[in-house]
Scaffold this active site. Sequence first.
Site, short mmCIF file in Angstrom:
data_model
loop_
_atom_site.label_atom_id
_atom_site.label_comp_id
_atom_site.label_asym_id
_atom_site.label_seq_id
_atom_site.Cartn_x
_atom_site.Cartn_y
_atom_site.Cartn_z
N HIS A 1 46.38 78.24 52.73
CA HIS A 1 46.85 79.79 51.88
C HIS A 1 46.00 81.38 52.97
O HIS A 1 45.86 82.01 52.08
CB HIS A 1 46.56 79.32 51.03
CG HIS A 1 47.44 78.04 49.84
ND1 HIS A 1 47.45 77.91 48.84
CD2 HIS A 1 48.94 78.18 51.54
CE1 HIS A 1 48.49 76.96 49.45
NE2 HIS A 1 49.21 77.06 50.44
N ASN B 1 39.16 64.20 41.02
CA ASN B 1 39.69 65.33 39.99
C ASN B 1 38.76 65.04 39.52
O ASN B 1 39.38 63.74 38.34
CB ASN B 1 40.76 65.85 40.33
CG ASN B 1 41.31 66.95 39.68
OD1 ASN B 1 40.63 67.17 38.28
ND2 ASN B 1 42.39 67.45 40.36
N PRO B 2 38.37 66.01 38.28
CA PRO B 2 37.85 65.63 37.12
C PRO B 2 39.29 65.42 35.64
O PRO B 2 39.46 64.75 34.79
CB PRO B 2 36.78 66.73 35.78
CG PRO B 2 37.41 68.33 36.71
CD PRO B 2 37.26 67.44 37.89
P1 NAD Z 1 44.58 74.46 40.79
O1 NAD Z 1 43.94 75.61 40.01
O2 NAD Z 1 46.39 74.77 40.60
O3 NAD Z 1 44.09 73.16 40.62
C1 NAD Z 1 42.76 73.32 40.23
C2 NAD Z 1 42.36 71.84 40.29
O4 NAD Z 1 40.70 71.15 40.28
C3 NAD Z 1 42.66 71.35 38.70
O5 NAD Z 1 43.50 70.15 38.95
C4 NAD Z 1 41.65 70.96 38.06
O6 NAD Z 1 41.50 69.66 37.52
C5 NAD Z 1 40.44 70.69 39.40
N1 NAD Z 1 39.42 71.04 39.01
C6 NAD Z 1 38.83 71.51 38.28
N2 NAD Z 1 37.20 71.94 38.77
C7 NAD Z 1 37.04 71.04 39.69
C8 NAD Z 1 35.72 70.32 39.88
N3 NAD Z 1 34.68 70.89 39.61
N4 NAD Z 1 35.91 69.39 41.31
C9 NAD Z 1 37.00 69.32 41.28
N5 NAD Z 1 37.99 69.72 41.00
C10 NAD Z 1 38.02 70.05 39.90
O7 NAD Z 1 44.40 74.70 42.51
P2 NAD Z 1 45.74 74.39 43.46
O8 NAD Z 1 45.48 72.89 43.59
O9 NAD Z 1 44.70 75.02 44.78
O10 NAD Z 1 46.88 75.54 43.65
C11 NAD Z 1 46.30 76.89 43.08
C12 NAD Z 1 46.50 77.76 44.34
O11 NAD Z 1 45.83 78.79 44.49
C13 NAD Z 1 46.45 77.37 45.83
O12 NAD Z 1 47.32 77.33 46.51
C14 NAD Z 1 44.86 78.19 46.51
O13 NAD Z 1 44.47 78.69 47.38
C15 NAD Z 1 45.22 78.81 44.67
N6 NAD Z 1 43.64 79.45 44.24
C16 NAD Z 1 42.47 79.27 45.27
C17 NAD Z 1 41.21 79.50 44.93
C18 NAD Z 1 39.95 79.57 46.00
O14 NAD Z 1 40.24 79.96 47.00
N7 NAD Z 1 38.38 79.19 45.09
C19 NAD Z 1 40.79 80.06 43.26
C20 NAD Z 1 41.77 80.17 42.82
C21 NAD Z 1 43.35 79.65 43.06
#
Ligand code: NAD
Length: 257
Positions: A127, A224-225
Amino acid sequence: MERLADEDEVARWLREAAAHPGGVAVLTGAGMSAESGIPTFRDAMSGLWSRFDPAALASEEGFRANPAHVWRWYADRREGVRGAQPNAGHLALGEFARRHPGVLTVVTQNVDDLHQRAGNTDAIRLHGDILENRWLEPCPRGRACAVTEAVAGEPPRCAECGNLVRPGVVWFGEMLPLGAMEAAEAAVRRCRVLLVVGTSGAVWPAAGLAGTARRAGARVVIVNPHASEIDGEAHAVLRGTAAGALPRLLASSPNTD
Ligand code: NAD
């Protein structure tokens, strides 16, 4: 119903897979960086930004409608990424790659650079990269655009044609970077174990990689929690966090390392 494996069994699969080139692949999502203080997509829509529609902030249409507003949201997120540090989960993956050259492929949906900073410099980024900029459009004059001085709080513009600078991420409805999905598919087809960490499994085509791996004969493990939309593809569902579970799963073993 199929019996799901526990953490000890998954750690054993990983030790076995570590003996094979390309044996381990990891697909990470926003939850991977949650313990570094970078909000997941759901969390990112809280607080100051909770009043706004994600599609209005993370789409070309939204950017064109209100460039300054979207630019400020990304400026906020970029600041968060620059101030964050890789967590114990990122570091465990970096360390595993160092101990087992040629074994691990990291495929990430994240737009932060925490895998890279933890040592997985060749992570496949599905992404894009939030710290990069690119032009919204190809230069209409067929030449390179030049930037004017940026006005505070607004995206820089080309002085000659008005083209806007935008963040280097993949927005809703956009194509993935050329070759990234193909490389990710090849990695998950080749691996023996796919770890799926911190993704809701709601964003496609990335979510399809778990099924691709399973059909190709890999063991699929979800960390995943909370429940995800692709739990049904997994041979093991570990209800832990990235920083908690990955160091245990990837710890070196006296027999194999
Ligand atoms: P999402 O936000 O849809 O889901 C996040 C997932 O992480 C959830 O299933 C949640 O239960 C889980 N989660 C939360 N805390 C956790 C932990 N400590 N350890 C393990 N799992 C945990 O994210 P997605 O599936 O990546 O999709 C959303 C889109 O948004 C993606 O395209 C992503 O690239 C983008 N995004 C990226 C970032 C980043 O680069 N850090 C941040 C926010 C969103």
